[in-house]
Design a protein around this motif. Structure first.
Motif, short mmCIF file in Angstrom:
data_model
loop_
_atom_site.label_atom_id
_atom_site.label_comp_id
_atom_site.label_asym_id
_atom_site.label_seq_id
_atom_site.Cartn_x
_atom_site.Cartn_y
_atom_site.Cartn_z
N GLY A 744 0.85 -1.20 0.07
CA GLY A 744 -0.10 -0.09 -0.08
C GLY A 744 0.80 1.32 -0.06
N ILE A 745 0.12 2.28 -0.03
CA ILE A 745 0.65 3.55 -0.13
C ILE A 745 0.61 4.05 1.58
CG2 ILE A 745 0.34 6.13 -0.63
CD1 ILE A 745 -0.49 5.00 -3.25
N PHE A 746 1.59 3.96 2.40
CA PHE A 746 1.55 4.27 3.60
C PHE A 746 2.01 5.62 4.25
CE2 PHE A 746 2.68 -0.48 3.03
CZ PHE A 746 1.52 -1.00 3.78
N SER A 747 2.51 6.37 3.10
CA SER A 747 2.95 7.48 3.65
C SER A 747 1.75 8.72 3.20
CB SER A 747 4.06 8.21 3.21
OG SER A 747 4.46 9.38 3.16
N GLY A 748 1.22 9.45 4.31
CA GLY A 748 0.28 10.59 3.93
C GLY A 748 0.87 11.52 2.87
N ASP A 783 9.97 11.41 5.96
CA ASP A 783 8.88 10.91 4.83
C ASP A 783 9.75 10.60 3.48
OD1 ASP A 783 6.42 11.36 6.57
OD2 ASP A 783 7.27 13.47 6.60
N LEU A 784 10.50 11.82 2.87
CA LEU A 784 11.23 11.54 1.83
C LEU A 784 12.10 10.48 1.49
CD1 LEU A 784 11.19 15.29 1.06
CD2 LEU A 784 9.91 13.76 -0.48
N SER A 785 12.71 10.24 2.64
CA SER A 785 13.74 9.04 2.64
C SER A 785 13.19 7.70 2.52
CB SER A 785 14.75 9.21 3.90
OG SER A 785 13.85 8.94 4.84
N GLY A 786 11.93 7.71 2.62
CA GLY A 786 11.27 6.58 2.62
C GLY A 786 11.21 5.84 4.19
N THR A 787 11.91 6.37 5.12
CA THR A 787 12.27 5.85 6.32
C THR A 787 10.91 5.66 7.10
OG1 THR A 787 14.25 6.99 6.47
CG2 THR A 787 13.47 6.02 8.50
N ASP A 788 10.11 6.63 7.02
CA ASP A 788 8.71 6.56 7.64
C ASP A 788 8.07 5.61 7.06
OD1 ASP A 788 6.67 7.71 9.44
OD2 ASP A 788 5.58 7.98 7.40
N VAL A 789 8.08 5.16 5.84
CA VAL A 789 7.52 4.19 5.26
C VAL A 789 7.90 2.80 5.52
CG1 VAL A 789 6.60 2.96 3.00
CG2 VAL A 789 6.64 5.59 3.29
N ARG A 854 4.10 6.61 -7.53
CA ARG A 854 3.34 6.05 -6.36
C ARG A 854 4.64 5.58 -5.47
NH1 ARG A 854 0.19 9.43 -7.76
NH2 ARG A 854 -1.94 9.13 -8.20
N TYR A 855 4.55 6.01 -4.30
CA TYR A 855 5.78 5.52 -3.37
C TYR A 855 5.14 4.30 -2.35
CZ TYR A 855 9.95 5.62 -0.66
OH TYR A 855 11.10 5.28 -0.19
N VAL A 856 5.34 3.18 -2.56
CA VAL A 856 4.54 2.04 -1.72
C VAL A 856 5.66 1.38 -1.04
CG1 VAL A 856 2.84 1.91 -3.73
CG2 VAL A 856 5.13 0.64 -4.03
N GLY A 866 10.45 -7.55 3.43
CA GLY A 866 9.72 -6.28 3.02
C GLY A 866 10.44 -5.48 1.98
N GLN A 867 9.64 -4.15 1.40
CA GLN A 867 10.24 -3.50 0.46
C GLN A 867 9.68 -1.88 0.47
OE1 GLN A 867 10.07 -5.46 -3.28
NE2 GLN A 867 11.46 -3.99 -4.56
N VAL A 868 10.33 -1.09 0.02
CA VAL A 868 9.92 0.20 -0.15
C VAL A 868 10.56 1.03 -1.38
CG1 VAL A 868 9.79 2.52 1.15
CG2 VAL A 868 9.55 0.46 2.40
N GLU A 869 9.53 1.42 -2.03
CA GLU A 869 10.24 2.09 -3.31
C GLU A 869 9.05 2.82 -4.14
OE1 GLU A 869 11.20 -1.23 -5.90
OE2 GLU A 869 9.14 -1.95 -6.19
N LEU A 870 9.67 3.58 -5.01
CA LEU A 870 8.83 4.58 -5.86
C LEU A 870 8.50 3.68 -7.02
CD1 LEU A 870 7.70 7.30 -6.12
CD2 LEU A 870 9.74 8.04 -7.71
N ARG A 871 7.28 3.72 -7.32
CA ARG A 871 6.85 2.90 -8.70
C ARG A 871 5.92 3.76 -9.47
NH1 ARG A 871 4.83 -2.88 -5.87
NH2 ARG A 871 6.82 -3.86 -5.55
N ARG A 872 5.92 3.02 -10.63
CA ARG A 872 4.77 3.71 -11.58
C ARG A 872 3.81 2.92 -11.82
NH1 ARG A 872 8.79 6.15 -16.24
NH2 ARG A 872 7.47 5.06 -17.65
#
Ligand code: NAD
Ligand code: HSE
Ligand code: NA
Length: 933
Positions: A744-748, A783-789, A854-856, A866-872
């Motif tokens: 999902g998209i976990f970051s508001g 947030d931008l670093s993806g750490t929060d996600v 979208r950052y998922v 687990g994985q966190v990345e910017l996807r299209r």
């Protein structure tokens, strides 16, 4: 003294002589009396003596000469005093045996010292009595308030040869003189004052004798002290007569006969008392009688008292003698409370109580009635009603055999709670290799069961231990006695120890119907467990009028409140400490303020913020901070922040049974304390992700503790803010579903950025908007670093049972490398625009392909990754349909298969929704603690 001389009534003088005496008694109705004293122990002083009494109760006329110092010196001092005392009681030994009516026509009232405290109050008492329409009334009164103490003080001063007893006697006299002058007039006043004067001069003589002897026996002291009641009864009877109603007063020493029974106790002699009452009544067949409480006489006509709370006892005995319809005990409270109202503000007045319940409550220290007061009325099934003379409209509490409104409800099973403090638990333990402990147990019983100090006994069925509670001040002696008694058993190892546990209290739940109702003890112990209260010992007899638990004294008030609120559905009170009153914490405080009244009214939940701490200042309160002005108070009345003191403030508060710390910071060090707080029994609620996404071993330790205790740890707002993500996941897992994948998209913040980065504004502008809207972490780089996600992914992964560290999650950071080392969030925001062109290019590339960025985050439960990345994503993908700060989370499980995952969607950041999620957790906690759901 009692052994010295036994007084027994002489055959009365001739009837004619008595009639003459009566005729000469200037209108007073009390008959004359002759006495013979059998000096069984002191024959040298003569075999018998006679004292003639001609008028009224003899003590008022007994010659002061008898007590002249010379006489006291010359002959046996105690003998003279004895005459004096015995003569004080005038008993008609024969007479017209007028039938004493008994039964429903009699209403008995008792007014204590507070009710008789001032002339105005005595007048109110008169009005209450006159307002009772019963055919016959018998009113028992105590001395005016403080008078009994003043009288004891007189005796004390006299026997310690303190001359000021004369001044003290004047004070007593003046107090009554002033009251009488206020209340009475004319002939009545003159008569009362003459009597008072005569009594005081007798007392002066008697106190002088006590002064010389340097000693006052119990009967001397009782004689002196009883005057308070004699005066108050006469004053009230005159006050009632003023209204024209016929009224007579009774010196109950002429009627009530008691015998000593054990230490500082007396037992009524009903047969003899009834005989004497019959005779008294035959002389004065009054319909309204004002009688003295507290005082009585022995069978030998020596004045005595009914000891502590004696007036209640007088009322109960007299009520029983006349088989009254009801005994009303007037006091200054509305009735009997379900718990000490000083400790439980929600305590309620009980409308009814059974005799046994009242008895049990008194035993456990509730200020209801002395247990012995209940016995006389209980045997004749006469109800006692406790009422407030200062609030006549309150119906009071009726104590009777089987309360009518016992409707069988679970909460009616427990009528009240009481506590006893300052106890020590004594534990006698046998060695495992011996099974003889039962023998010792019996000895312990025998040795201590007779002691009034013994508060309860608990015996483990293992036969290896027995423990009992005694007052702490007696425990050293008890322990020493046990060590002596069991010296051999201890030496031989048959007993392993005699242990003393100080600082204990007893909490007792009292209720007659507990015996036949399942679940009562479960509710009690559940309430205690949920308040994190440790129970040391439990006792419940099979009559089950009470369940008694021994606990640490410091927990006692909390325990009382927790138990009371569970059974009486009073408010579930939760003391709240807020850490970090920033955006979320501040919004939460506002929401709490807005909702407080509704919660109290509709859900019986009373939330009290008793502490707020930021990083520099903190504000503490014992009862609750005014949430409408917490900011101003924090600024003006705050003290330097100190987290240890803050937590101590919360845990040291013994008024509130339940406490919660709400961590609204993003601080790792604050999160590192959760374990200790939970261990202290303080619940923890947080939107801070640091604890659950920190080192795995710490996380596991925390969750293990949480599961093993009744102390709760809730963190719904750590993922998806107020959206039900954690609770949904738990629901799936707990009902046996199997998690396959959470995506999902976990970051508001990142959702907002990519939903709004559509070519009209630069990337850095949109980031600034997200920060402005309150979506970002305190530092937007989180947030931008993806750490929060990544933290959210870890939280969900761990919740699903995966043992992953944050470092196990590959994260695609959106923070340009050059800005990673900025020293502050502000500096980062200032430098971000220089990367706007790169972002514009990425966006238009995706757009050209009909896609969006979208950052998922993904939890792959099957492969434990687990994985966190910017996807299209294609424009028609659900992830491309979001707006604002929406989060969208898709749970793929064995029940919610591939193409139809369970989806939760909605704003996943922002002050209101996040604070709302935290608030929800607080209410969940209240409900776990017993608030209605
Ligand atoms: N903003 C959101 O939408 C959102 C959503 C979900 C979760 N959260 C979480 O809520 C928490 C708070 O976020 P915020 O936006 O309110 O941040 P904030 O910066 O506005 O507030 C944090 C407050 O904590 C105080 N603080 C920091 N360290 C402290 C310490 N050691 N002791 C006492 N106070 C301390 C700060 O002074 C500040 O007042 C964070 O953990 C965040 O991840 C925020
Ligand atoms: N900064 C976080 C807050 C919610 O955890 C977000 O943007 O999603
Ligand atoms: Na949530």
């Amino acid at each position: 003294m009692r052994g010295h001389a036994v007084a027994s009534p002489l055959p009365p003088a001739t009837a004619a002589a008595r009639r003459r005496h009566r005729a000469s008694s200037s209108g007073r109705e009390v008959a004359s009396q002759c006495w013979k004293y059998d000096l069984s122990q002191d024959r040298s002083l003569g075999a018998s003596l006679r004292i003639g009494q001609s008028q009224g109760s003899l003590h008022r006329h007994c010659s002061a000469n008898l007590l002249r110092p010379a006489a006291a010196k010359n002959c046996c001092f105690s003998l003279h005093m004895y005459f004096f005392l015995a003569a004080a009681i005038s008993v008609e030994q024969d007479g017209v045996n007028t039938y004493l009516p008994k039964g429903d026509m009699w209403s008995v009232h008792k007014f204590g010292g507070t009710c008789m405290g001032t002339p105005q109050r005595i007048q109110s008492v008169a009005d209450i009595v006159l307002g009772d329409s019963s055919e016959r009334k018998l009113v028992i009164v105590s001395a005016m308030s403080k008078v009994t103490d003043m009288m004891y003080n007189l005796v004390h001063k006299a026997q310690s040869r303190n001359d000021s007893y004369t001044i003290a006697l004047e004070e007593v006299s003046e107090k009554h003189m002033a009251a009488a002058k206020d209340l009475l007039d004319g002939e009545d006043l003159a008569r009362f004052l003459a009597q008072l004067h005569s009594d005081v001069s007798n007392l002066r003589a008697m106190l002088r004798a006590i002064y010389i002897a340097g000693h006052a026996t119990e009967s001397f002291s009782d004689f002196v002290v009883g005057h308070g009641e004699l005066w108050s009864a006469q004053m009230l009877s005159y006050a009632i007569k003023k209204s024209g109603a016929p009224c007579t007063w009774m010196d109950t020493r002429e009627v009530l006969v008691v015998k000593p029974s054990g230490s500082n106790q007396v037992d009524p002699d009903y047969l003899e008392s009834e005989k004497r009452l019959q005779k008294w009544f035959s002389r004065q067949p009054a319909e309204m009688i004002i009688a003295t409480g507290f005082i009585a006489s022995t069978a030998e006509n020596i004045p005595t008292t009914l000891k502590r709370d004696g007036s209640d006892f007088s009322a109960a005995i007299i009520g029983s003698l006349v088989r009254a319809r009801q005994v009303t005990i007037w006091t200054d409270v509305d009735g009997v409370f379900s718990a000490d109202p000083r400790k439980v503000s929600e305590a309620v007045i009980l409308s009814t109580l059974s005799y046994q319940e009242a008895w049990e409550m008194s035993y456990f220290g509730a200020n209801v009635l002395h247990p012995r007061t209940i016995i006389p009325v209980m045997k004749d099934n006469i109800p006692i009603v406790i009422r407030n003379m200062f609030n006549i409209s309150a119906p009071g509490t009726m104590i009777c055999r089987q309360p009518a409104n016992d409707n069988g409800d679970l909460d009616a099973c427990v009528k009240s709670f009481a506590t006893i403090d300052n106890l020590a638990l004594v534990n006698v333990e046998g060695s495992v290799s011996y099974t003889h402990l039962d023998v010792y147990k019996r000895q312990v019983y025998i040795r201590f069961i007779g002691s009034s100090s013994l508060q309860n006994i608990v015996q483990a069925s293992s036969e290896h231990s027995i423990c009992f509670a005694v007052p702490e001040k007696e425990v050293a002696a008890v322990s020493a006695a046990l060590h002596v008694r069991f010296r051999e058993a201890l030496a031989a190892g048959r007993l392993s120890k005699v242990e003393v546990i100080n600082g204990c209290s007893i909490l007792a739940a009292v209720g007659l119907r507990m015996a036949s109702t399942p679940g009562v003890s479960a509710i009690l112990f559940d309430a205690l467990a949920k308040a994190n209260i440790n129970v040391r010992a439990i006792a419940q007899g099979c009559s089950e009028y009470n369940i008694t638990v021994v606990l640490k004294q410091e927990d006692c008030v909390r325990a009382l409140r927790a138990a009371h609120s569970r059974f009486f559905l009073s408010k579930t009170t939760l003391a709240v400490g807020i850490i970090g009153p920033g955006l979320i914490g501040g919004t939460l405080l506002n929401q709490l303020k807005d909702q407080a009244a509704v919660l109290k009214e509709n859900m019986n939940i009373d939330l009290r913020v008793i502490g707020i701490t930021g990083s520099s200042m903190m504000l503490l309160s014992d009862t609750g901070i005014d949430s409408t002005q917490w900011k101003e108070l924090l600024r003006k009345e705050g003290e330097p922040a100190d987290i240890a003191n803050f937590v101590r403030h919360l845990s040291d508060n013994h008024v509130f049974p339940n406490k919660v710390l709400v961590d609204c910071t993003a601080d790792t060090s604050v999160a590192s304390h959760y374990y200790d707080w939970l261990k202290k029994g303080i619940h923890v609620i947080t939107p801070n992700k640091k604890a659950n996404s920190g080192p795995l071993d710490r996380y596991l330790k925390l969750r293990t503790l949480q599961r093993a205790s009744y102390t709760h740890y809730f963190y719904e707002a750590t993922v998806g803010a107020g959206l039900p993500i954690i609770s949904t996941l738990r629901g799936l897992l707990e009902t046996g579903d199997k998690i396959l994948r959470i995506e999902g998209i976990f970051s508001g913040t990142l959702s907002y950025i990519f939903n709004n980065f559509e070519g009209t504004r630069t990337f850095s502008d949109v980031v600034a908007e997200a920060k402005e809207a309150g979506y970002t972490e305190p530092d937007p780089r989180d947030d931008l670093s993806g750490t929060d996600v990544a933290r959210k992914v870890i939280i969900l992964a761990r919740e699903s049972g995966l043992r992953l560290e944050l470092s196990d999650i590959p994260v695609n950071s959106l923070v340009p490398e050059a800005l990673a080392s900025c020293s502050s969030a502000d500096e980062f925001m200032q430098k971000l625009p220089s990367f706007d062109q790169d972002w514009a290019r990425q966006r238009s590339d995706a757009e050209a392909a009909g896609e969006v960025l979208r950052y998922v985050g993904v939890v792959d439960a099957v492969n434990k990754k687990g994985q966190v990345e910017l996807r299209r994503y294609k424009r028609d993908h659900p992830f491309a349909q979001l707006s604002g700060s929406d989060n969208i989370i898709a749970f793929t499980t064995s029940r919610y298969k591939e193409q139809q995952p369970l989806i939760v969607r909605g704003p996943g950041a922002g002050a209101e929704v996040t604070a709302g999620g935290v608030f929800c957790d607080i209410l969940r906690l209240a409900s776990y603690l017993g608030a209605p759901s």
